[in-house]
Enzyme design. Sequence first.
Site, PDB file in Angstrom:
ATOM      1  N   ASN A 264       0.825  -1.214   0.000  1.00  0.00           N
ATOM      2  CA  ASN A 264       0.000   0.000   0.000  1.00  0.00           C
ATOM      3  C   ASN A 264       0.858   1.263   0.000  1.00  0.00           C
ATOM      4  O   ASN A 264       0.591   2.219  -0.742  1.00  0.00           O
ATOM      5  CB  ASN A 264      -0.918   0.011   1.220  1.00  0.00           C
ATOM      6  N   ASP A 273      -5.654  -3.095  -3.321  1.00  0.00           N
ATOM      7  CA  ASP A 273      -6.942  -3.740  -3.620  1.00  0.00           C
ATOM      8  C   ASP A 273      -6.774  -4.820  -4.677  1.00  0.00           C
ATOM      9  O   ASP A 273      -7.388  -5.895  -4.590  1.00  0.00           O
ATOM     10  CB  ASP A 273      -7.956  -2.695  -4.096  1.00  0.00           C
ATOM     11  N   ARG A 288     -12.314 -26.211  -1.062  1.00  0.00           N
ATOM     12  CA  ARG A 288     -13.393 -27.093  -1.493  1.00  0.00           C
ATOM     13  C   ARG A 288     -14.757 -26.449  -1.217  1.00  0.00           C
ATOM     14  O   ARG A 288     -14.891 -25.581  -0.361  1.00  0.00           O
ATOM     15  CB  ARG A 288     -13.265 -28.436  -0.772  1.00  0.00           C
ATOM     16  N   GLU A 299      -6.151  -7.302   5.374  1.00  0.00           N
ATOM     17  CA  GLU A 299      -5.473  -8.331   4.589  1.00  0.00           C
ATOM     18  C   GLU A 299      -5.634  -9.716   5.214  1.00  0.00           C
ATOM     19  O   GLU A 299      -4.887 -10.645   4.891  1.00  0.00           O
ATOM     20  CB  GLU A 299      -3.984  -7.994   4.444  1.00  0.00           C
TER      21      GLU A 299
END
Length: 381
Positions: A264, A273, A288, A299
């Site tokens: 950032n 982003d 799965r 994050e």
Amino acid sequence: MWLKFIGFTDYFIPHIVSNNPESNLLIRRFKGASRMLWAINFNILFMVVIFYVFEDISSPVPVILIIDVLCIFLGILMMYVFRSLTAPILFTLISTVFLLSYGMVITGGISSPFTFLIISLPIVVLTFGDSRIFVSLCISIAIFLVTIFLAQSIGWIPPEHPETLTKTGQFILLTGALSHSLFGGLVAKQQIKDVQSQLQDEREVAIKESRVDLLTGLLNRRAFVEDAGKIIAREERNNLENKKYNNKLIYLAMIDIDFFKKVNDTYGHSAGDDVLIEVAKSLKGSTREFEVLARLGGEEFVILLECNNPQRAIDAGERIRANVEGLKCTINETNVRVTISIGISSWEVGENLDVLLINADKVLYKAKDSGRNRVVMYYRD
């Protein structure tokens, strides 16, 4: 075809309503009211034509019906002028009840064929879905009918023109009453169904949006807590109900992007982003269908895994870590290496989701302190 014909009344929806993109529900209600009233008007006009063809043109019935048509159309105009639904509808209903009651007085009292028309009004209004107007209309009609019956019983209001209505005329009014309920009711009912369908769609969209992280498209923290909590509660219940139940082994993987703040600070939040989106895609591809993946915030991501044993959980974490490490993130024509650290904790009977999150968070910090880009399992003492 019928709805298209009466659709011209949509022009009477006030511009302040139709030009507001957030007032879809109100627009639907205006459409329902105006189309219902015009359907009734068209039905009355049709009856007037039939009367003039089959009945004596000196009959007061067509005149009363034409005046009622004008009153109803005035009610539609009032919707446009006053930007209101309740007042215009009440005006049209009160004027209609008054005119039909007058028709009853001069064409046979309580036995007048006009009785069929006046009784059909509550059915039409009921389909419009406004309980207050419906109750008010029923009360007013009941008062009018009782008053006419009592006045007729003691001879105060002898019919002035009972002879003007033949059996044909009575049949026309009876048919008109039924078609009132049919056409006006169907139109209003269709608009109500459209509103309900739209509300249901909007409700489903709102529920979905409240559960989805808008940037990554993954579940958000709220949705994760709900879904993961249900899975844990189910396993807890199964264990309590059946002591021999072979519980599924549940693991929680807490994931954090390494050096995300540096991305950032160096390339800007827009680049950050982009990294979040790419990592989310990789995590989704590594998970799965029956496992729960979410973005907790910033994050941080989390996955509720189901594995046969701790080693399988570690292997799953390593596979997820390696897939992210293999990402090719290009920012401002620069290849940026992205890695993640993962902390995994196992669930045991009696533990809730908060315990899982705390334990996974502890070992996540161990993974970051020991060099990052690695998987660490939480082991109980």
